[in-house]
Design an enzyme around this catalytic site. Sequence first.
Site, PDB file in Angstrom:
ATOM      1  N   PHE A   6     -61.939 -17.032 -21.361  1.00 12.97           N
ATOM      2  CA  PHE A   6     -60.910 -16.690 -22.561  1.00 12.97           C
ATOM      3  C   PHE A   6     -61.601 -16.484 -23.590  1.00 12.97           C
ATOM      4  CE2 PHE A   6     -58.375 -19.368 -19.780  1.00 12.97           C
ATOM      5  CZ  PHE A   6     -57.103 -18.681 -19.815  1.00 12.97           C
ATOM      6  N   ASP A   7     -61.281 -15.371 -24.384  1.00 10.55           N
ATOM      7  CA  ASP A   7     -62.034 -15.259 -25.844  1.00 10.55           C
ATOM      8  C   ASP A   7     -61.163 -16.353 -26.608  1.00 10.55           C
ATOM      9  OD1 ASP A   7     -62.773 -14.034 -28.273  1.00 10.55           O
ATOM     10  OD2 ASP A   7     -61.059 -12.948 -28.512  1.00 10.55           O
ATOM     11  N   LEU A   8     -61.711 -16.709 -27.801  1.00  5.47           N
ATOM     12  CA  LEU A   8     -61.388 -17.810 -28.515  1.00  5.47           C
ATOM     13  C   LEU A   8     -60.609 -17.215 -29.743  1.00  5.47           C
ATOM     14  CD1 LEU A   8     -61.164 -20.760 -29.104  1.00  5.47           C
ATOM     15  CD2 LEU A   8     -63.123 -20.408 -30.400  1.00  5.47           C
TER      16      LEU A   8
END
Length: 190
Positions: A6-8
């Site tokens: 996941f990107d943050l």
Amino acid sequence: MLNIFFDLDGTLLDSQSGIIQSLQHALTETSDIEPSSEELRGMIGSGLPHILSNFLGPYGEVSKAINSYRDFYQEEAMFDAEVYDGVFQMFDTLMTSEVGLFIATTKPHVYANQIVEHFGLTEAITHVFGAELDGTNSDTTSLLQYALDETGFDPSKCIMVGDRQVDICLLYTSDAADDLLCVDLGGRRI
């Protein structure tokens, strides 16, 4: 086993306010430029040196602006964010499955780890992959290649989830791009 990266910022967290405040601070400290929130909003995610050099130009003091950004961000804005609704429920559901959960962010990992801990995401996340302060792994392609190299994962058993095209587009230059499934938050395969 399936592994999800996941990107943050913008994917798990709404962190625009803190990022925009830090950019505005850096630009006003190092130049006469005072960009509006709207001017900056669309650039978030394209990398700090890129954003700052867009405003400062080829002769601007980008490294000084980066230092100013980082100082302000650490002291004032790093935790000026909110976890999006549904993120904890999603993680609870995924944790009951045979799924590895990771964060892959171009934000320096020294900040990303503090943020993940501050917002209570550490229980669900196996590892946070982020950039180095010197710029190493500061683009999605090198970051994900690094994550795959470190974990030894088969790219065909991995998914990258991000909120912006920049999270995904850079993957196509990676050796793993042919096998790594990339989706946006709408669930569309990219």
